[in-house]
Design an enzyme around this catalytic site. Structure first.
Site, PDB file in Angstrom:
ATOM      1  N   ASP A  27       0.829  -1.206   0.000  1.00 13.89           N
ATOM      2  CA  ASP A  27       0.000   0.000   0.000  1.00 13.89           C
ATOM      3  C   ASP A  27       0.868   1.262   0.000  1.00 13.89           C
ATOM      4  O   ASP A  27       1.960   1.266   0.566  1.00 13.89           O
ATOM      5  CB  ASP A  27      -0.891  -0.030   1.253  1.00 13.89           C
ATOM      6  N   ASN A  29       1.430   3.415  -2.880  1.00 14.91           N
ATOM      7  CA  ASN A  29       2.040   3.862  -4.148  1.00 14.91           C
ATOM      8  C   ASN A  29       1.519   5.239  -4.560  1.00 14.91           C
ATOM      9  O   ASN A  29       2.279   6.102  -4.998  1.00 14.91           O
ATOM     10  CB  ASN A  29       1.714   2.889  -5.277  1.00 14.91           C
ATOM     11  N   ARG A  31       0.123   7.635  -2.721  1.00 18.04           N
ATOM     12  CA  ARG A  31       0.611   8.715  -1.848  1.00 18.04           C
ATOM     13  C   ARG A  31       2.069   9.035  -2.125  1.00 18.04           C
ATOM     14  O   ARG A  31       2.480  10.190  -2.115  1.00 18.04           O
ATOM     15  CB  ARG A  31       0.418   8.324  -0.374  1.00 18.04           C
ATOM     16  N   HIS A  44       2.856   3.538  -8.837  1.00 23.23           N
ATOM     17  CA  HIS A  44       2.720   2.091  -9.088  1.00 23.23           C
ATOM     18  C   HIS A  44       3.978   1.551  -9.778  1.00 23.23           C
ATOM     19  O   HIS A  44       4.443   0.451  -9.488  1.00 23.23           O
ATOM     20  CB  HIS A  44       1.477   1.812  -9.934  1.00 23.23           C
ATOM     21  N   SER A  72      -6.816  -5.786  -6.519  1.00 27.78           N
ATOM     22  CA  SER A  72      -7.950  -6.390  -5.809  1.00 27.78           C
ATOM     23  C   SER A  72      -9.218  -6.332  -6.656  1.00 27.78           C
ATOM     24  O   SER A  72      -9.301  -5.566  -7.630  1.00 27.78           O
ATOM     25  CB  SER A  72      -8.183  -5.653  -4.490  1.00 27.78           C
ATOM     26  N   LEU A 138      11.275 -20.575  -4.154  1.00 24.64           N
ATOM     27  CA  LEU A 138      10.272 -19.665  -3.578  1.00 24.64           C
ATOM     28  C   LEU A 138       9.101 -19.539  -4.548  1.00 24.64           C
ATOM     29  O   LEU A 138       9.309 -19.452  -5.761  1.00 24.64           O
ATOM     30  CB  LEU A 138      10.890 -18.284  -3.339  1.00 24.64           C
ATOM     31  N   SER A 199      -8.309  -5.354   4.173  1.00 24.21           N
ATOM     32  CA  SER A 199      -8.724  -5.025   2.803  1.00 24.21           C
ATOM     33  C   SER A 199      -9.074  -6.256   1.961  1.00 24.21           C
ATOM     34  O   SER A 199      -8.627  -6.360   0.813  1.00 24.21           O
ATOM     35  CB  SER A 199      -7.646  -4.191   2.107  1.00 24.21           C
TER      36      SER A 199
HETATM   37  C1  FPP Z   1      -1.981   0.235  -3.264  1.00 19.78           C
HETATM   38  O1  FPP Z   1      -1.461   1.531  -3.319  1.00 19.78           O
HETATM   39  C2  FPP Z   1      -1.406  -0.553  -4.313  1.00 19.78           C
HETATM   40  C3  FPP Z   1      -2.105  -1.088  -5.336  1.00 19.78           C
HETATM   41  C4  FPP Z   1      -3.567  -0.903  -5.504  1.00 19.78           C
HETATM   42  C5  FPP Z   1      -1.445  -1.844  -6.368  1.00 19.78           C
HETATM   43  C6  FPP Z   1      -0.189  -2.540  -5.959  1.00 19.78           C
HETATM   44  C7  FPP Z   1       0.507  -2.833  -7.189  1.00 19.78           C
HETATM   45  C8  FPP Z   1       1.829  -2.783  -7.400  1.00 19.78           C
HETATM   46  C9  FPP Z   1       2.855  -2.544  -6.374  1.00 19.78           C
HETATM   47  C10 FPP Z   1       2.311  -2.962  -8.768  1.00 19.78           C
HETATM   48  C11 FPP Z   1       1.766  -4.147  -9.492  1.00 19.78           C
HETATM   49  C12 FPP Z   1       2.450  -5.384  -9.149  1.00 19.78           C
HETATM   50  C13 FPP Z   1       2.974  -6.223 -10.046  1.00 19.78           C
HETATM   51  C14 FPP Z   1       3.452  -7.515  -9.602  1.00 19.78           C
HETATM   52  C15 FPP Z   1       3.089  -5.919 -11.457  1.00 19.78           C
HETATM   53  P1  FPP Z   1      -2.485   2.739  -3.477  1.00 19.78           P
HETATM   54  O2  FPP Z   1      -2.526   3.133  -4.911  1.00 19.78           O
HETATM   55  O3  FPP Z   1      -3.809   2.360  -2.907  1.00 19.78           O
HETATM   56  O4  FPP Z   1      -1.785   3.808  -2.622  1.00 19.78           O
HETATM   57  P2  FPP Z   1      -2.485   4.983  -1.813  1.00 19.78           P
HETATM   58  O5  FPP Z   1      -3.200   4.320  -0.666  1.00 19.78           O
HETATM   59  O6  FPP Z   1      -1.335   5.807  -1.381  1.00 19.78           O
HETATM   60  O7  FPP Z   1      -3.410   5.680  -2.761  1.00 19.78           O
END
Ligand code: FPP
Length: 244
Positions: A27, A29, A31, A44, A72, A138, A199
């Site tokens: 979580d 990305n 922000r 991201h 998700s 792994l 979540s």
């Molecule tokens: C939550 O941060 C993160 C996600 C919804 C996506 C996570 C995805 C990745 C790290 C990249 C994809 C992975 C692969 C394997 C290709 P947010 O956007 O909800 O952050 P925020 O809460 O700060 O808005």
């Protein structure tokens, strides 16, 4: 403070009980990007970059499975540009990292209803899974179009279709029908960005997981923070509802 990122290769492998399976909610990305005046999608992109050293370090430490929440069932409600970027990043990640991950002994798997992902993502994931299917060091389990409630419903409905009427479902049946059926339940759940929520992640499987909340936003989450989470896990006294 020493630069832990650059010297982690030399750090000894952690002694003591290791979690066999670590689940991660990546979580923060959005922000991370917004704090820098950047588009959320760049967060991201940095988030994907942060994943690779975590997989490598997990392999080095001797973790057996890493399940990461990449998309998700609720993430479809985000603006379509952001959804498109996330899907494109899956394809990019698989194309650029699969060979190296394979060389490290990493088997790529997925959980979630990936039949609803764009065709390009489905194809690249199918390729990566096939390419790495014999690796045993792994399991990197990508949760994509994943939701714990949806997974439980899929499991129950499939079990009902395949089982004589009047049967009663057991906990072992449920575990066998979940997407994670070949993996042990996670011992440790890590969530970045200081939020205290599950979540809709691995609702059944996290029943007895220890939880570590990191204040770091996911793009800043590094191997040193992973080791901190594991050391914290090692200091816990797991009782599984008993007295220990
Ligand atoms: C939550 O941060 C993160 C996600 C919804 C996506 C996570 C995805 C990745 C790290 C990249 C994809 C992975 C692969 C394997 C290709 P947010 O956007 O909800 O952050 P925020 O809460 O700060 O808005």
């Amino acid at each position: 403070m020493q630069d832990q990122e650059s010297n982690h290769e030399e750090e000894p492998i952690l002694a003591g009980d290791l979690p066999r399976h670590i689940a991660i909610i990546m979580d923060g990305n959005g922000r991370w990007a917004q704090r820098r005046g950047m588009e959320r999608s760049l967060g991201h992109r940095e988030g994907v970059k942060a994943l690779k050293p975590i997989v490598k370090e997990s392999t080095r430490i001797g973790i057996e499975a890493l399940t990461v929440y990449a998309f998700s069932t609720e993430n479809w409600t985000r603006p379509s540009e952001e959804v498109d970027v996330l899907m494109a990043l899956v394809v990019e990640f698989v194309a650029s990292e699969t060979h190296e991950l394979k060389d490290e002994g990493v088997q790529i798997r997925t959980i979630g209803d990936i039949g609803r992902l764009p065709e390009a993502a489905q194809q690249s994931l199918a390729w990566a899974k096939n390419e790495t299917r014999d690796e045993r060091r792994l399991v990197l389990n990508l949760a994509l179009n994943y939701g714990g409630r949806a997974e439980i419903l899929r499991a129950v409905n499939r079990w009902r279709e395949e089982t004589p009427p009047g049967s009663r479902m057991t906990e072992a049946d449920m575990a066998a029908y979940l997407d994670t059926h070949e993996l042990p339940d996670p011992d440790l759940l890590i969530r970045s960005s200081g939020e205290f929520r599950i979540s809709n992640f691995l609702l059944w499987q996290l029943a007895y997981a220890e939880i570590f909340i990191s204040d770091k936003l996911w793009p800043d989450f590094d191997p040193a923070e992973l080791r901190r989470a594991i050391r914290d896990y090692q200091s816990r006294h797991r009782r599984f509802g008993g007295l220990g």
